[in-house]
Design an enzyme around this catalytic site. Sequence first.
Site, PDB file in Angstrom:
ATOM      1  N   ARG A   1     -55.597   0.504 -17.122  1.00 33.89           N
ATOM      2  CA  ARG A   1     -54.474   1.106 -16.422  1.00 33.89           C
ATOM      3  C   ARG A   1     -54.623   0.907 -14.915  1.00 33.89           C
ATOM      4  NH1 ARG A   1     -52.642   0.756 -20.653  1.00 33.89           N
ATOM      5  NH2 ARG A   1     -51.565   2.300 -21.945  1.00 33.89           N
TER       6      ARG A   1
ATOM      7  N   LYS B   1     -56.817  -6.044 -36.684  1.00 31.54           N
ATOM      8  CA  LYS B   1     -57.861  -5.058 -37.015  1.00 31.54           C
ATOM      9  C   LYS B   1     -58.111  -5.020 -38.521  1.00 31.54           C
ATOM     10  CE  LYS B   1     -56.893  -2.125 -32.998  1.00 31.54           C
ATOM     11  NZ  LYS B   1     -55.725  -2.862 -32.459  1.00 31.54           N
TER      12      LYS B   1
END
Length: 230
Positions: A179, A64
């Site tokens: 998830r 990042k």
Amino acid sequence: MTKAAEKIIVALDVPTKTEALELVEKLRGQILCFKIGLQLYTGEGPEIVRAVSSTGSKVFLDLKLHDIPNTVARAVESAGRLGVQMLTLHLSGGSEMIRAAIAARANNTLLLGVTVLTSSTEETLREIGVQDQVDDQVLRLAKLGVDAGIDGIVASPHEIKLLRRDFGNKIKIVVPGIRPGGAEANDQKRTMSPRDALDAGADHLVIGRPIIAHRNPREATKRILEDIAG
């Protein structure tokens, strides 16, 4: 290696080279690409990239990057020499930084622009002076990146359809915050199941804890791949 397996990137969110390579070995034949993030890279340095690459796996280096244009450009050059396939930078660094990164890349490294972290909410944005909703901020940063020539966007699964609506197939969409059914969200706020994220238009899914924290990572991966294959 199945077509479903090409969609999954497993996050090696562990502190040591030993633990990371153990996971790569456990998932041999199931997973093609692994993400190396700040924790592992800070602990082990560039050698961990070389070690994972030496197994024949692809590497997604998730640092990042966000700094002045020259510094980011030099970091992109260094990542290119390591042979990484994907590298992230923060789109909030602005168009000059993004273009400097693109000009500096080599070896066909895919540059991915991070929009709003999956742990962030509207309240998080207010804290840093952004008054817009998360969706609006994601689209604003994505447009900045696309206009500057970015290859792909990193965003939560909740923004996939909006990104596809505005940018079609011009960009790759890489999605964390995945998830599987029954998995805890942990510190992720904007999550979705693997199958739903792919149906929405994601190109790649980044999955960490539901696999690496499972008592049997290979079995956890197998279930996810079966769910994706439908």
